[in-house]
Design a protein around this motif. Structure first.
Motif, PDB file in Angstrom:
ATOM      1  N   CYS A   1      -3.536  -0.651  -5.001  1.00 24.57           N
ATOM      2  CA  CYS A   1      -2.498  -1.132  -4.086  1.00 24.57           C
ATOM      3  C   CYS A   1      -3.023  -1.126  -2.657  1.00 24.57           C
ATOM      4  CB  CYS A   1      -1.268  -0.233  -4.148  1.00 24.57           C
ATOM      5  SG  CYS A   1      -0.535  -0.099  -5.778  1.00 24.57           S
ATOM      6  N   TYR A   2      -2.312  -1.843  -1.804  1.00 27.11           N
ATOM      7  CA  TYR A   2      -2.625  -1.798  -0.378  1.00 27.11           C
ATOM      8  C   TYR A   2      -1.359  -2.045   0.428  1.00 27.11           C
ATOM      9  CZ  TYR A   2      -2.551  -6.937  -0.131  1.00 27.11           C
ATOM     10  OH  TYR A   2      -2.176  -8.248  -0.167  1.00 27.11           O
ATOM     11  N   VAL A   3      -1.401  -1.568   1.643  1.00 25.15           N
ATOM     12  CA  VAL A   3      -0.334  -1.843   2.591  1.00 25.15           C
ATOM     13  C   VAL A   3      -0.990  -2.489   3.806  1.00 25.15           C
ATOM     14  CG1 VAL A   3      -0.409   0.478   3.592  1.00 25.15           C
ATOM     15  CG2 VAL A   3       1.629  -0.900   3.864  1.00 25.15           C
ATOM     16  N   ASP A   4      -0.412  -3.581   4.268  1.00 26.99           N
ATOM     17  CA  ASP A   4      -0.947  -4.286   5.430  1.00 26.99           C
ATOM     18  C   ASP A   4      -0.302  -3.708   6.685  1.00 26.99           C
ATOM     19  OD1 ASP A   4      -2.048  -5.992   7.247  1.00 26.99           O
ATOM     20  OD2 ASP A   4      -1.351  -7.827   6.299  1.00 26.99           O
ATOM     21  N   ALA A   5      -1.076  -2.898   7.403  1.00 30.96           N
ATOM     22  CA  ALA A   5      -0.575  -2.260   8.615  1.00 30.96           C
ATOM     23  C   ALA A   5      -1.236  -2.850   9.861  1.00 30.96           C
ATOM     24  CB  ALA A   5      -0.836  -0.754   8.559  1.00 30.96           C
ATOM     25  N   SER A   6      -1.683  -4.082   9.751  1.00 30.19           N
ATOM     26  CA  SER A   6      -2.396  -4.695  10.874  1.00 30.19           C
ATOM     27  C   SER A   6      -1.464  -5.109  12.011  1.00 30.19           C
ATOM     28  CB  SER A   6      -3.197  -5.902  10.386  1.00 30.19           C
ATOM     29  OG  SER A   6      -2.338  -6.838   9.768  1.00 30.19           O
TER      30      SER A   6
END
Length: 167
Positions: free
Chosen positions: A33-38
């Motif tokens: 999984c990933y979370v886009d915190a950009s």
């Protein structure tokens, strides 16, 4: 058939309870999984990382095992708990497998992997990592001692050679 593709996790808020509910519902231990915190600033990012670490510990999960939980941001390059990447394109490609029909042997192996994966969830990863770090420290100490012993052994051999030449 399980195929390993990244699951993008979205958070409505940075609240611990909301993060815990979201992570429980998407079952993060079953796939990468990933979370886009950009799009958030550094202060919000640190709050997100701290809250995620708390929730992972509460759920008895580890952000790197059995599948990694990546955070996409350009604000920091690395973190001791979570793997950090700069963009979606930087995510490792070995999880991006094309789906194909499995042979009977591959199907049997996949079933074994799924059973082992369920067992893996019951392991306290934080405790195991501390045990591994302790073993690493002991091995490093042993290596240093062995190098020192080898150094002294070489000095002793040179001294004996000099004594033989002098006699």
């Amino acid at each position: 058939m399980n195929t390993f593709h990244y699951l993008k996790v979205k958070f409505e808020s940075l609240d611990i309870i909301a993060i815990e509910e979201n992570l429980s519902s998407v079952n993060v231990s079953q796939r990468p999984c990933y979370v886009d915190a950009s799009s958030i600033n550094l202060e919000q990012l640190m709050e997100l990382i701290n809250n995620l670490a708390t929730v992972f510990k509460y759920l008895n999960l580890h952000p790197k095992f059995p599948y990694p939980f990546y955070i996409i941001t350009k604000l920091i390059e690395n973190h001791e708990t979570f793997p950090i990447v700069a963009s979606e394109n930087d995510l490792p490609t070995h999880f991006l497998q094309t789906a194909k029909r499995l042979t009977p042997r591959e199907s049997m192996l996949q079933n074994k992997i799924q059973i082992l994966q369920r067992r893996l969830i019951n392991i306290n990863f934080y405790e195991k990592i501390e045990q591994l770090k302790e073993i690493q420290r002991e091995q490093t100490k042993l290596s240093d001692t062995s190098k020192e012993e080898y150094f002294y052994h070489n000095i002793l051999l040179k001294i004996k050679e000099q004594q033989k030449l002098n006699i």
